[in-house]
Design a protein around this motif. Structure first.
Motif, PDB file in Angstrom:
ATOM      1  N   ALA A   1       0.825  -1.208   0.000  1.00 58.69           N
ATOM      2  CA  ALA A   1       0.000   0.000   0.000  1.00 58.69           C
ATOM      3  C   ALA A   1       0.857   1.254   0.000  1.00 58.69           C
ATOM      4  O   ALA A   1       0.551   2.232  -0.695  1.00 58.69           O
ATOM      5  CB  ALA A   1      -0.933  -0.005   1.221  1.00 58.69           C
ATOM      6  N   LYS A   2       1.951   1.247   0.778  1.00 57.25           N
ATOM      7  CA  LYS A   2       2.840   2.413   0.813  1.00 57.25           C
ATOM      8  C   LYS A   2       3.483   2.642  -0.544  1.00 57.25           C
ATOM      9  O   LYS A   2       3.555   3.774  -1.031  1.00 57.25           O
ATOM     10  CB  LYS A   2       3.909   2.226   1.887  1.00 57.25           C
ATOM     11  CG  LYS A   2       3.405   2.357   3.308  1.00 57.25           C
ATOM     12  CD  LYS A   2       4.553   2.212   4.303  1.00 57.25           C
ATOM     13  CE  LYS A   2       4.081   2.364   5.740  1.00 57.25           C
ATOM     14  NZ  LYS A   2       5.197   2.218   6.710  1.00 57.25           N
ATOM     15  N   VAL A   3       3.968   1.566  -1.147  1.00 57.51           N
ATOM     16  CA  VAL A   3       4.613   1.717  -2.451  1.00 57.51           C
ATOM     17  C   VAL A   3       3.595   2.168  -3.496  1.00 57.51           C
ATOM     18  O   VAL A   3       3.885   3.034  -4.325  1.00 57.51           O
ATOM     19  CB  VAL A   3       5.291   0.406  -2.884  1.00 57.51           C
ATOM     20  CG1 VAL A   3       5.969   0.584  -4.246  1.00 57.51           C
ATOM     21  CG2 VAL A   3       6.318  -0.041  -1.851  1.00 57.51           C
ATOM     22  N   ALA A   4       2.407   1.608  -3.454  1.00 59.22           N
ATOM     23  CA  ALA A   4       1.368   1.991  -4.409  1.00 59.22           C
ATOM     24  C   ALA A   4       1.038   3.473  -4.296  1.00 59.22           C
ATOM     25  O   ALA A   4       0.849   4.161  -5.310  1.00 59.22           O
ATOM     26  CB  ALA A   4       0.109   1.159  -4.178  1.00 59.22           C
TER      27      ALA A   4
ATOM     28  N   ILE B   1       3.877   5.426  -5.930  1.00 56.10           N
ATOM     29  CA  ILE B   1       3.828   5.318  -7.392  1.00 56.10           C
ATOM     30  C   ILE B   1       2.719   6.202  -7.944  1.00 56.10           C
ATOM     31  O   ILE B   1       2.900   6.914  -8.942  1.00 56.10           O
ATOM     32  CB  ILE B   1       3.630   3.850  -7.818  1.00 56.10           C
ATOM     33  CG1 ILE B   1       4.894   3.027  -7.500  1.00 56.10           C
ATOM     34  CG2 ILE B   1       3.304   3.755  -9.305  1.00 56.10           C
ATOM     35  CD1 ILE B   1       4.757   1.548  -7.796  1.00 56.10           C
ATOM     36  N   ALA B   2       1.567   6.176  -7.298  1.00 53.39           N
ATOM     37  CA  ALA B   2       0.432   6.972  -7.772  1.00 53.39           C
ATOM     38  C   ALA B   2       0.711   8.464  -7.707  1.00 53.39           C
ATOM     39  O   ALA B   2       0.131   9.246  -8.478  1.00 53.39           O
ATOM     40  CB  ALA B   2      -0.810   6.643  -6.952  1.00 53.39           C
ATOM     41  N   ALA B   3       1.597   8.877  -6.806  1.00 45.38           N
ATOM     42  CA  ALA B   3       1.897  10.303  -6.638  1.00 45.38           C
ATOM     43  C   ALA B   3       2.894  10.834  -7.664  1.00 45.38           C
ATOM     44  O   ALA B   3       3.107  12.047  -7.742  1.00 45.38           O
ATOM     45  CB  ALA B   3       2.436  10.551  -5.232  1.00 45.38           C
ATOM     46  N   LEU B   4       3.496   9.966  -8.469  1.00 47.72           N
ATOM     47  CA  LEU B   4       4.475  10.410  -9.461  1.00 47.72           C
ATOM     48  C   LEU B   4       3.774  11.238 -10.548  1.00 47.72           C
ATOM     49  O   LEU B   4       2.646  10.928 -10.939  1.00 47.72           O
ATOM     50  CB  LEU B   4       5.178   9.206 -10.087  1.00 47.72           C
ATOM     51  CG  LEU B   4       6.020   8.344  -9.144  1.00 47.72           C
ATOM     52  CD1 LEU B   4       6.508   7.092  -9.857  1.00 47.72           C
ATOM     53  CD2 LEU B   4       7.197   9.127  -8.578  1.00 47.72           C
ATOM     54  N   PRO B   5       4.422  12.259 -11.071  1.00 49.26           N
ATOM     55  CA  PRO B   5       3.797  13.069 -12.126  1.00 49.26           C
ATOM     56  C   PRO B   5       3.665  12.282 -13.429  1.00 49.26           C
ATOM     57  O   PRO B   5       4.571  11.543 -13.805  1.00 49.26           O
ATOM     58  CB  PRO B   5       4.769  14.237 -12.283  1.00 49.26           C
ATOM     59  CG  PRO B   5       6.084  13.712 -11.798  1.00 49.26           C
ATOM     60  CD  PRO B   5       5.760  12.755 -10.694  1.00 49.26           C
TER      61      PRO B   5
ATOM     62  N   THR C   1       1.093   6.215 -14.316  1.00 44.67           N
ATOM     63  CA  THR C   1       1.827   5.074 -13.788  1.00 44.67           C
ATOM     64  C   THR C   1       0.921   3.858 -13.706  1.00 44.67           C
ATOM     65  O   THR C   1      -0.300   3.967 -13.606  1.00 44.67           O
ATOM     66  CB  THR C   1       2.377   5.353 -12.374  1.00 44.67           C
ATOM     67  OG1 THR C   1       1.274   5.695 -11.495  1.00 44.67           O
ATOM     68  CG2 THR C   1       3.372   6.493 -12.384  1.00 44.67           C
ATOM     69  N   GLY C   2       1.539   2.714 -13.728  1.00 46.75           N
ATOM     70  CA  GLY C   2       0.831   1.461 -13.512  1.00 46.75           C
ATOM     71  C   GLY C   2       1.816   0.402 -13.071  1.00 46.75           C
ATOM     72  O   GLY C   2       3.003   0.467 -13.414  1.00 46.75           O
ATOM     73  N   PHE C   3       1.338  -0.559 -12.293  1.00 49.76           N
ATOM     74  CA  PHE C   3       2.243  -1.626 -11.850  1.00 49.76           C
ATOM     75  C   PHE C   3       1.441  -2.874 -11.518  1.00 49.76           C
ATOM     76  O   PHE C   3       0.211  -2.837 -11.349  1.00 49.76           O
ATOM     77  CB  PHE C   3       3.064  -1.187 -10.637  1.00 49.76           C
ATOM     78  CG  PHE C   3       2.317  -1.222  -9.320  1.00 49.76           C
ATOM     79  CD1 PHE C   3       2.410  -2.324  -8.475  1.00 49.76           C
ATOM     80  CD2 PHE C   3       1.518  -0.157  -8.921  1.00 49.76           C
ATOM     81  CE1 PHE C   3       1.723  -2.366  -7.273  1.00 49.76           C
ATOM     82  CE2 PHE C   3       0.825  -0.182  -7.718  1.00 49.76           C
ATOM     83  CZ  PHE C   3       0.930  -1.300  -6.881  1.00 49.76           C
ATOM     84  N   LEU C   4       2.146  -3.986 -11.426  1.00 51.91           N
ATOM     85  CA  LEU C   4       1.534  -5.260 -11.071  1.00 51.91           C
ATOM     86  C   LEU C   4       2.557  -6.127 -10.360  1.00 51.91           C
ATOM     87  O   LEU C   4       3.685  -6.282 -10.836  1.00 51.91           O
ATOM     88  CB  LEU C   4       1.032  -5.983 -12.331  1.00 51.91           C
ATOM     89  CG  LEU C   4       0.536  -7.423 -12.158  1.00 51.91           C
ATOM     90  CD1 LEU C   4      -0.732  -7.455 -11.321  1.00 51.91           C
ATOM     91  CD2 LEU C   4       0.301  -8.084 -13.522  1.00 51.91           C
ATOM     92  N   VAL C   5       2.170  -6.664  -9.231  1.00 53.44           N
ATOM     93  CA  VAL C   5       2.921  -7.732  -8.558  1.00 53.44           C
ATOM     94  C   VAL C   5       1.971  -8.913  -8.478  1.00 53.44           C
ATOM     95  O   VAL C   5       0.881  -8.805  -7.900  1.00 53.44           O
ATOM     96  CB  VAL C   5       3.375  -7.325  -7.148  1.00 53.44           C
ATOM     97  CG1 VAL C   5       4.144  -8.464  -6.493  1.00 53.44           C
ATOM     98  CG2 VAL C   5       4.230  -6.069  -7.201  1.00 53.44           C
TER      99      VAL C   5
ATOM    100  N   LEU D   1      11.433   2.065  -6.147  1.00 46.95           N
ATOM    101  CA  LEU D   1      10.085   1.575  -5.898  1.00 46.95           C
ATOM    102  C   LEU D   1       9.919   0.128  -6.335  1.00 46.95           C
ATOM    103  O   LEU D   1       9.310  -0.693  -5.627  1.00 46.95           O
ATOM    104  CB  LEU D   1       9.075   2.471  -6.615  1.00 46.95           C
ATOM    105  CG  LEU D   1       8.951   3.894  -6.067  1.00 46.95           C
ATOM    106  CD1 LEU D   1       8.205   4.785  -7.059  1.00 46.95           C
ATOM    107  CD2 LEU D   1       8.244   3.897  -4.714  1.00 46.95           C
ATOM    108  N   VAL D   2      10.466  -0.217  -7.491  1.00 49.16           N
ATOM    109  CA  VAL D   2      10.364  -1.598  -7.979  1.00 49.16           C
ATOM    110  C   VAL D   2      11.176  -2.537  -7.086  1.00 49.16           C
ATOM    111  O   VAL D   2      10.753  -3.673  -6.816  1.00 49.16           O
ATOM    112  CB  VAL D   2      10.822  -1.680  -9.450  1.00 49.16           C
ATOM    113  CG1 VAL D   2      10.994  -3.131  -9.886  1.00 49.16           C
ATOM    114  CG2 VAL D   2       9.813  -0.976 -10.349  1.00 49.16           C
TER     115      VAL D   2
END
Length: 436
Positions: free
Chosen positions: A139-142, A145-149, A152-156, A426-427
């Motif tokens: 949740a913290k990492v998400a 990531i969402a706050a980056l200008p 963004t998208g990611f999947l684990v 982040l990754v």
């Protein structure tokens, strides 16, 4: 564009001493008595800029890692993990080489430190081998990531045969520019043609199509003979573009497009025709403005016709430098695209290919610092970047239970360059969380 991405969280990945490291000396005392103790005690002050670089490091270290580069790396580390606060658990049996934990505001780094035997005892080796973020969570990492200008998208996700079981995700079906990550489709098709007995990894072909390249083939003469396996290794491990473009022409553009569809890309038209790197470089530049406008406006058939009609012009000699300077250029319309779920399906296809040679190409460069690989039996990586684009994708087998996972993230910003080190950090944290 499609430059080799930053491949480690950071920094200090320099060890100029082969001295062994053991783990049985007592905790650091108030009065230090060895060169190792003294330099370990100064490490926080060094990173905070309170001790001069030249006073801390031996000339051999300074020659290998100049001060400007060291300071840039240090700034990147602090930007990701906060200020360094304290040295903990220093361990050395000989007073010159050992290990320690370096506490930052947002976590703890594992560090190896080597000190010269000279009278001044300056440091000859400093390596950050791993990092554990304090009280981290998906949740913290998400949130970060969402706050980056930009977008963004990611999947684990855990991968089980053809099933994707997400552990954490955001915007998994959105198409992102992914830079050199597209080269995994080429690797997949090459492995498929080898399996079908159409080719062998040992086949020798000429390096027929030159592009802006890595040190792998930089300045090589056109048509230098090289094996398909070597081309694949360069393409994946150092993102070599001449190797990539040669493989596209050897395997066939349309064959790779068919492989992309078979691997489950959700919007294959975004990558049809499947551009070579030099074609993309050229079309992004000022020498092909009218062709670029027509290409972006056209459907797949019109785009393919334009590429075929200009194949003698879309070459390295006609690429201008604007493709690599200034700000992002046409990353929403002229790139290679995939969603996080597309990448996960591609990783499944590659793993199910059961090709040890293809898997070994992916494992040459794990994309993260060595400490981040320790919880994985096997880890493969491909990333990609250009101005405004950074993408990282890893496939790994977890050491604790042999389960397979994908970790993939993309960050696009058409308005400004993106910070590569930020996404790497982040990754790396996502990978560490997936390992638990």
């Amino acid at each position: 564009m499609i430059r080799k991405p930053v491949l480690a969280v950071l920094l200090l990945a320099l060890s100029l001493s082969g001295a062994p490291v053991a783990a049985q000396s007592p905790e650091m005392q108030a009065a230090t008595t060895t060169g190792f103790d003294r330099r370990a005690a100064q490490l926080v002050d060094l990173l905070n800029g309170e001790i001069a670089y030249a006073d801390y490091f031996d000339p051999t270290f300074q020659a290998a890692l100049p001060e400007a580069q060291f300071k840039a790396m240090t700034a990147s580390l602090i930007a990701q993990y906060g200020k360094p606060l304290a040295v903990e658990k220093p361990v050395s049996t000989d007073g010159r080489s050992g290990s320690l934990s370096l506490r930052f505001e947002k976590g703890i780094a594992a560090v190896l430190l080597d000190v010269s035997a000279a009278a001044d005892g300056r440091v000859i080796g400093l390596r950050l081998t791993g990092f554990e973020a304090a009280d981290d969570s998906f949740a913290k990492v998400a949130t970060e990531i969402a706050a980056l200008p930009g977008a963004t998208g990611f999947l684990v996700a855990e991968l089980d045969d053809a099933t994707i079981r997400p552990l954490a995700a955001a915007n998994t079906d959105r198409q992102f520019a992914v830079g050199s990550t597209f080269k995994l489709y080429i690797l997949d098709e090459l492995a498929a043609q080898v399996a079908a007995k159409k080719r062998r990894w040992s086949d020798v072909v000429p390096l027929s199509h030159l592009s802006f390249s890595s040190t792998g083939t930089a300045n090589w003469a056109k048509d230098t003979p090289v094996t398909l396996q070597s081309l694949a290794n360069w393409m994946i491990s150092v993102s070599d573009n001449s190797a990539t473009d040669t493989l596209i022409h050897v395997l066939g553009r349309e064959s790779i497009e068919a492989r992309m569809r078979a691997a489950g890309h959700s919007v294959p038209s975004r990558n049809i025709p499947f551009l070579t790197t030099v074609e993309a470089f050229a079309l992004k530049g000022n020498n092909f403005e009218s062709e670029r406008t027509a290409f972006i406006a056209g459907d797949d058939a019109a785009q393919r016709k334009l590429i075929d009609a200009n194949k003698s012009r879309l070459t390295l000699a006609n690429v201008d430098g604007v493709s690599f300077a200034g700000g992002p250029r046409f990353i929403d319309t002229l790139e290679w695209f995939a969603s996080p779920n597309d990448v996960a399906r591609l990783m499944i296809d590659l793993r199910n290919r059961n090709s040890p040679t293809a898997m070994s190409a992916m494992a040459i460069n794990p994309g993260v610092n060595p400490g981040a690989t320790r919880d994985w039996t096997w880890l493969g990586y491909k990333g990609g970047s250009e101005l405004g684009v950074i993408s990282m994708s890893l496939l790994g087998q977890r050491k604790s239970d042999s389960k397979w996972f994908v970790v993939t993230a993309s960050w696009n910003n058409p308005a400004a360059p993106v910070a590569t080190d930020t996404l790497v950090g982040l990754v790396t944290r996502l990978l560490a969380l997936a390992a638990k």
